[in-house]
Design an enzyme around this catalytic site. Structure first.
Site, short mmCIF file in Angstrom:
data_model
loop_
_atom_site.label_atom_id
_atom_site.label_comp_id
_atom_site.label_asym_id
_atom_site.label_seq_id
_atom_site.Cartn_x
_atom_site.Cartn_y
_atom_site.Cartn_z
N HIS A 128 -7.07 -0.58 -8.46
CA HIS A 128 -8.51 -0.51 -8.77
C HIS A 128 -8.79 -0.04 -10.20
O HIS A 128 -9.94 -0.08 -10.64
CB HIS A 128 -9.23 0.44 -7.80
CG HIS A 128 -9.26 -0.04 -6.39
ND1 HIS A 128 -9.75 -1.27 -6.02
CD2 HIS A 128 -8.85 0.55 -5.23
CE1 HIS A 128 -9.65 -1.42 -4.70
NE2 HIS A 128 -9.10 -0.33 -4.20
N ASP A 165 -3.15 -5.78 -0.37
CA ASP A 165 -3.96 -4.63 0.06
C ASP A 165 -5.28 -5.16 0.64
O ASP A 165 -5.75 -6.23 0.24
CB ASP A 165 -4.24 -3.75 -1.17
CG ASP A 165 -4.89 -2.42 -0.82
OD1 ASP A 165 -4.16 -1.41 -0.79
OD2 ASP A 165 -6.11 -2.39 -0.59
N HIS A 167 -8.12 -4.15 0.14
CA HIS A 167 -9.19 -4.10 -0.86
C HIS A 167 -8.84 -5.03 -2.04
O HIS A 167 -7.67 -5.16 -2.41
CB HIS A 167 -9.35 -2.67 -1.40
CG HIS A 167 -9.65 -1.67 -0.33
ND1 HIS A 167 -8.67 -0.88 0.24
CD2 HIS A 167 -10.81 -1.32 0.25
CE1 HIS A 167 -9.22 -0.09 1.16
NE2 HIS A 167 -10.53 -0.33 1.18
N ASP A 246 -3.21 -1.07 4.16
CA ASP A 246 -4.43 -0.57 4.80
C ASP A 246 -5.19 -1.65 5.57
O ASP A 246 -6.25 -1.38 6.13
CB ASP A 246 -5.35 0.13 3.79
CG ASP A 246 -5.42 -0.57 2.45
OD1 ASP A 246 -4.87 -1.69 2.32
OD2 ASP A 246 -6.01 0.00 1.51
#
Ligand code: ZN
Length: 308
Positions: A128, A165, A167, A246
């Protein structure tokens, strides 16, 4: 086949207050599971070096790095980067320098030993973080620093980054938006944090947004239809993996319904592509994954495939 397992004790030093999900136990849970699953004998442990300033500056602005360094709080106190829950504590930079250094070492090792792959069991995560910002528990973009090292120090011209991931890897996309030597493939829950990537696509940025409740079958189908053909066509000289776990059904950070067998399948597909195009060169880097048992089982499954 041996896999380099790269980490550093300082990666456990980064802490956030309270019961923050991005905790040091994530790294030790994976270590324990590797022993429990009998994978340990196939690993070659390496200690992550500190990332150098030159390596950091390929990806991050000097002003951002200097602000982070100047903002280290007193013992027992925390600063936040994004006004939310991305904390910087007394020892966070020591961990972040090692996490980034691990990926650089992984790239160096793999390009010297073309039959090996590597897993960087490090934190804080990185995908991120952009050139001049940290967010989403990420300080430096570890995998981007590794990719930039492969391009600039090793002279590669085609580096693929696969981000599974749950995200979107917004930082990685931002950093390489104008860098066609990098193919970035990201599958992620959308709409969802960080609410990016749903509408960006280019010939080297391949986003695969998927709805909440995506299960293994739908996830595999999307990766098979979109990511794998793009990777084949790109003919990478090196594959880097932003390995976030995740999306596991037991992980309540998000709402995918993946299980270990899905990560196993994906890893096998990526490993096959690496074998076909770049002598099996693959460096995987831990991103998210917050349900400790599911994280450890998934990461161990992922690493086991790399030993095959
Ligand atoms: Zn994540």
């Amino acid at each position: 086949m041996n896999v380099f397992l790269i980490s550093h004790p300082h990666c456990l030093w980064h802490r956030a207050p309270g019961g923050h999900p991005e905790c040091p136990e994530r790294v030790t849970a994976i270590d324990d599971q590797l022993i429990a699953n009998g994978i340990e004998p196939f690993l070659r442990h390496k200690e992550a070096p500190l990332v150098t300033r030159e390596q950091l500056l390929r990806v991050h602005d000097a002003a951002y790095i200097e602000a982070l360094e100047a903002g280290i709080p007193l013992p027992g106190e925390w600063a936040t980067l994004d006004g939310g829950d991305t904390y910087v504590g007394e020892h966070s930079l020591e961990a972040a320098y090692r996490a980034a250094g691990a990926v650089v070492l992984g790239v160096d090792l793999i390009l010297q030993h073309s039959t090996h792959s590597a897993f960087c069991n490090v934190r804080p995560p990185g995908h991120h973080a952009g050139r001049d910002y940290g967010m989403g528990f990420c300080l430096f973009n570890n995998i981007a620093i590794g990719a930039a090292h492969a391009l600039e120090a090793h002279g590669l011209s085609r580096v693929a980054i696969v981000d599974f991931d749950v995200h979107h890897g917004n930082g990685t996309e931002d950093i390489f938006r104008d860098e066609p030597r990098v193919l970035f493939c990201s599958s992620f829950q959308h709409p969802f944090y960080p609410n990016r990537g749903g509408d960006t696509d280019s010939d080297h940025i391949l986003n695969v947004p998927l709805p909440r409740d995506t299960d293994g079958a739908a996830w595999r189908q999307a990766i098979e239809a979109r990511c794998l053909p793009a990777l084949e066509a790109f003919q990478p000289e090196l594959i880097l993996v932003s390995a976030g776990f995740d999306g596991h059904i037991e992980d309540d950070m998000a709402n995918f319904r993946l299980v270990e067998a899905d990560y196993e399948w994906c890893t096998r597909e990526l490993h096959e592509i690496a074998r076909r195009h770049c002598d099996g060169r693959l460096v995987s880097v831990l991103e998210g994954g917050y349900a400790l048992s599911a994280l450890a089982r998934s990461a161990a499954t992922h690493i086991k495939v790399l030993t095959e």
